[in-house]
Design a protein around this motif. Structure first.
Motif, short mmCIF file in Angstrom:
data_model
loop_
_atom_site.label_atom_id
_atom_site.label_comp_id
_atom_site.label_asym_id
_atom_site.label_seq_id
_atom_site.Cartn_x
_atom_site.Cartn_y
_atom_site.Cartn_z
N ALA A 196 -33.02 -11.74 29.60
CA ALA A 196 -33.85 -10.81 28.82
C ALA A 196 -33.87 -9.42 29.46
N VAL A 197 -33.92 -9.40 30.78
CA VAL A 197 -33.91 -8.12 31.50
C VAL A 197 -32.58 -7.40 31.27
N ASP A 198 -31.49 -8.15 31.34
CA ASP A 198 -30.17 -7.55 31.08
C ASP A 198 -30.10 -6.99 29.66
N ALA A 231 -32.05 -3.85 29.51
CA ALA A 231 -31.32 -2.77 30.20
C ALA A 231 -30.19 -2.25 29.32
#
Lengths: 184, 209
Positions: A83-85, A88
């Motif tokens: 999810a962070v990727d 980003a």
């Protein structure tokens, strides 16, 4: 837990001191004073112990059903990182997309070329004409919207023009005399 | 997943600096370190595991997106907790009560029970009363007693002055005490004081050991 009365403000202050002592928040001088008080006050000792017991009881009542499986946390970690990727990537994509979208004012006529410019101009003229034709000012609109019959309406200016031109016409008629000038 | 198994473990602040410099693995390490504590905290607010997992994930994403705002004046953990608490509060507003209610917890004692309350009921009663505290008192108490955070960290999470955090904790603890005494009057808990003393003393001794 003792049942001594403790509703007075003084008692509440003392409770605050005991709590600070338990939580390690007392100043050194306060700690000394309270230690001295404890040596001489069995009631104070009972009070301190009862607050400590209550705190321990609350802590002992903790029951959060936490997953124990290590794979659960590995999966959660992987999901979070995915999810962070994703977040980003979206963040990186936003400035790029914004840079690609140029405002129309930034586009010069030279970049557009003459044919495109001519076409745009023609299109604008057509739109303006169509707008004018459908507006209240256009003659077609006046014809369709006027309460008078179109024939009468059309004759009005003609009649007014004929009235204005009548003396001149009579003067120009062969054999006709012009009105004598006012001799008076 | 450790960044460098051979080298010394980096502090949270060092990892944050690495993340700011674009190191994705550093953030992965921060997730590994704090996801369990964050899940436990979320489960305290939201009883449903799947919703608590969502809160954890959302909190980490927000932390990643705002990490340039983290200046290191407090611990990364308390900053992360602050994000999680706010995220959980926002989520709670949109949820039906059953996810957060403690009404289903049985507080009463069997009227026919002559032997007083059993330990399980007593603990449930305490948990239920903790949940009934006013929000800020409950938060301060939970963070202090259950999460072992300092008042400085609690103040940061609650976005309030240090003394206010302490006052909320004190008031919460005293209110809990008063409420438990009231419950003693409402029920047949004949040996309430003994139970508090014995149970609390035992837990305190265990904790001190």
């Amino acid at each position: 837990m003792s049942r001594e009365p403790r509703n007075s403000p003084d008692d509440r202050w003392v409770d605050d001191w005991w709590i600070d002592l338990i939580e390690g928040e007392s100043t050194p001088s306060m700690r000394e004073d309270l230690t001295l008080l404890l040596m001489n006050s069995p009631a104070g000792r009972r009070r301190l112990d009862s607050i400590k017991d209550l705190r321990a009881l609350v802590k002992g009542s903790d029951e959060v059903p936490m997953p124990e499986d290590g794979a659960f946390y590995q999966n959660m970690h992987d999901r979070i990182m995915a999810a962070v990727d994703g977040a980003a990537a979206v963040r990186r994509a936003k400035p790029a997309a914004a840079a690609e979208r140029k405002p129309l004012s930034a586009v010069s006529a030279r970049q557009l070329g003459f044919p495109a410019l001519f076409g745009t101009h023609t299109l604008m003229v057509l739109i303006a004409s169509a707008t004018w034709m459908t507006s209240d000012r256009s003659p077609r609109h006046a014809q369709t919207q006027s309460p008078n019959p179109p024939a009468q309406d059309a004759q009005r200016p003609k009649k007014a023009l004929a009235d204005a031109q009548a003396p001149a016409d009579r003067a120009r008629r062969p054999g006709a005399k012009a009105d004598p000038p006012d001799s008076k | 997943m450790r960044l460098d198994p051979k080298g010394p473990m980096k502090s949270d602040i060092e990892l944050v600096e690495d993340v700011k410099a674009g190191d994705r693995r550093a953030f992965s390490e921060l997730v590994q370190r704090h996801q369990r504590a964050l899940l436990r905290l979320s489960l305290r607010f939201l009883k449903e595991l799947s919703i608590a997992e969502d809160i954890v994930q959302e909190s980490f994403i927000k932390a990643f997106e705002k990490i340039h705002l983290f200046e290191g004046r407090s611990s990364f953990k308390s900053w992360l907790f602050q994000i999680a608490v706010n995220t959980a509060k926002n989520r709670l507003r949109g949820l039906p009560r059953e996810f957060v209610n403690i009404d289903d917890i049985h507080l009463g004692v069997d009227p026919g029970a002559e032997s007083g309350m059993v330990q399980g009921d007593f603990r449930r009663a305490i948990r239920a009363e903790v949940e009934r505290l006013p929000e800020r008192q409950r938060l301060a108490l939970t963070l202090r007693i259950f999460e072992d955070l300092s008042f400085k960290e609690i103040a940061q999470i609650m976005a309030c002055p240090y003394d206010t955090a302490k006052a909320n904790y004190r008031h919460g603890l005293m209110r809990l005490r008063e409420r438990l005494e009231e419950l003693q009057g409402e029920t047949d808990w004949k040996d309430f004081e003994t139970l508090v003393h014995v149970e609390g003393g035992r837990m305190r001794t265990e904790a001190e050991q």
